[in-house]
Design a protein around this motif. Sequence first.
Motif, mmCIF file in Angstrom:
data_model
loop_
_atom_site.group_PDB
_atom_site.id
_atom_site.type_symbol
_atom_site.label_atom_id
_atom_site.label_comp_id
_atom_site.label_asym_id
_atom_site.label_seq_id
_atom_site.Cartn_x
_atom_site.Cartn_y
_atom_site.Cartn_z
ATOM 1 N N UNK A 2 43.591 34.777 56.038
ATOM 2 C CA UNK A 2 42.504 35.090 55.106
ATOM 3 C C UNK A 2 42.911 36.156 54.095
ATOM 4 N N UNK A 3 43.558 37.207 54.554
ATOM 5 C CA UNK A 3 43.933 38.285 53.637
ATOM 6 C C UNK A 3 44.954 37.804 52.614
ATOM 7 N N UNK A 4 45.857 36.906 53.033
ATOM 8 C CA UNK A 4 46.840 36.353 52.103
ATOM 9 C C UNK A 4 46.159 35.452 51.079
ATOM 10 N N UNK A 5 45.239 34.597 51.524
ATOM 11 C CA UNK A 5 44.521 33.717 50.603
ATOM 12 C C UNK A 5 43.732 34.525 49.578
ATOM 13 N N UNK A 6 43.084 35.580 50.031
ATOM 14 C CA UNK A 6 42.304 36.423 49.117
ATOM 15 C C UNK A 6 43.211 37.119 48.107
ATOM 16 N N UNK A 7 44.358 37.612 48.579
ATOM 17 C CA UNK A 7 45.289 38.299 47.675
ATOM 18 C C UNK A 7 45.803 37.328 46.613
ATOM 19 N N UNK A 8 46.220 36.144 47.035
ATOM 20 C CA UNK A 8 46.717 35.158 46.072
ATOM 21 C C UNK A 8 45.630 34.784 45.068
ATOM 22 N N UNK A 9 44.405 34.582 45.549
ATOM 23 C CA UNK A 9 43.312 34.197 44.655
ATOM 24 C C UNK A 9 43.005 35.301 43.655
ATOM 25 N N UNK A 10 42.980 36.545 44.109
ATOM 26 C CA UNK A 10 42.685 37.656 43.197
ATOM 27 C C UNK A 10 43.732 37.751 42.086
ATOM 28 N N UNK A 11 44.991 37.719 42.486
ATOM 29 C CA UNK A 11 46.066 37.853 41.498
ATOM 30 C C UNK A 11 46.084 36.662 40.552
ATOM 31 N N UNK A 12 45.937 35.462 41.104
ATOM 32 C CA UNK A 12 46.001 34.252 40.295
ATOM 33 C C UNK A 12 44.859 34.181 39.288
ATOM 34 N N UNK A 13 43.629 34.451 39.736
ATOM 35 C CA UNK A 13 42.482 34.348 38.841
ATOM 36 C C UNK A 13 42.504 35.443 37.773
ATOM 37 N N UNK A 14 42.923 36.638 38.168
ATOM 38 C CA UNK A 14 43.001 37.734 37.204
ATOM 39 C C UNK A 14 43.988 37.387 36.097
ATOM 40 N N UNK A 15 45.157 36.870 36.484
ATOM 41 C CA UNK A 15 46.175 36.522 35.488
ATOM 42 C C UNK A 15 45.720 35.350 34.619
ATOM 43 N N UNK A 16 45.090 34.359 35.250
ATOM 44 C CA UNK A 16 44.606 33.201 34.494
ATOM 45 C C UNK A 16 43.592 33.622 33.447
ATOM 46 N N UNK A 17 42.645 34.475 33.826
ATOM 47 C CA UNK A 17 41.598 34.898 32.903
ATOM 48 C C UNK A 17 42.135 35.833 31.826
ATOM 49 N N UNK A 18 43.180 36.564 32.120
ATOM 50 C CA UNK A 18 43.800 37.421 31.109
ATOM 51 C C UNK A 18 44.429 36.577 30.013
ATOM 52 N N UNK A 19 45.065 35.488 30.404
ATOM 53 C CA UNK A 19 45.752 34.629 29.431
ATOM 54 C C UNK A 19 44.830 33.593 28.816
ATOM 55 N N UNK A 20 43.873 33.111 29.590
ATOM 56 C CA UNK A 20 43.010 32.018 29.134
ATOM 57 C C UNK A 20 41.554 32.407 29.365
#
Length: 392
Positions: A347-365
Amino acid sequence: MSTRQLTYSPFDAEVIADPYPVYRQLREGAPVFWSSRAGTWVLSRHVDVSAALGDPATYSSASGIFPTPPGVDMTELFLPMLIMSDPPRHTQLRQLVSKAFTPRRIAGLGAQIQTLVDDLLDETPETDAWDFVSGFAGPLPAIVIADMLGVPREDRDRFRAWSTTLIQSNPARGEFGAGLDAAAALYNYFAAFLAERRAHPQDDLMTALVQAEVEGEHLSEDELLGFCLLLLIAGHETTTNLLANSAVILAHHPESRRELADDPNLVPAAVEELLRYDSPVQGLSRTLTRQVDLHGKTMATGDTVLLLFGSANRDDQAFPDADRFDIHRAPERQVALGRGIHFCLGASLARLEARIALQALLTRHRDFDVDLDAAIRLHSGPIRGFASLPIQ
């Protein structure tokens, strides 16, 4: 709709497309429902699903966690897995593998995940449509878990194909062929890899599993292979589908998407709401070790019970106005990742990946849309997500 008219199976095409209307009907009119089409009882209310998850002595995982036709034994189809075990063996095995998922170790993966996210986004077109699953949501968690296991990155595409085939098999209709072939391919691959790690240990999770001891004994070959299969599939399928579902939700809620883009500090809480609102794992099964009487229904010893996480997370009794997506909600009671002794190990790994991925996606797009007409949903009852998701 009366309970006589109500039908439900996790493998119905309409349910796969949008399960939430029938979930509401189940919660309101048939909180304990016998699905003759799936051969299982179904629990849909948050209070009942949570109670069952907290009572593994009654709701056992040892006979399998997916609804199957009568007479089919999932334990005969797949090798032993942590998720399909009960205490005391479950307790021993979980303590062992949890050492690979300590908060310190997961936090230490942040920089690596950020680099992977940036590299994947660098390869995506700025204006043309691209497949969010194959170009981003699929490769990211596959690379992370493969690196943890020690598997070469050049094999990740094969793993993605095998695991997707495996989860799309339809046990409710007895359709196991392609899924079993994929499982066999994974077992054969890992058997050779485990042998190599015995001969040449390295600093990775595969070596740690080979060398691990439980009460003075090494894990059996079947237990090792079961661990590898579980870690690979659970390690990236859940996160892939969390990310894909999140892209759809945020595309349909532009104000929330732009608010998250403006304030990245809101992303961690938003991930919890995304998990609640469209859970990547819609439900898992248990087998009763004793008779249970609930809401006027009698479920017999040996019956299977499908615990609908996705329905529990849309229960107005637990989450007011539950069908509304709200990034400012604090859904601490959501059960998308389970609860109790079988709470998702990663769970902690899934949450970490989701946080980083969504933050980066929204920064660029900051602005994007998805083409649901061209999207391809997974045809898996318990797993909700996409095999392909065009994004613009």
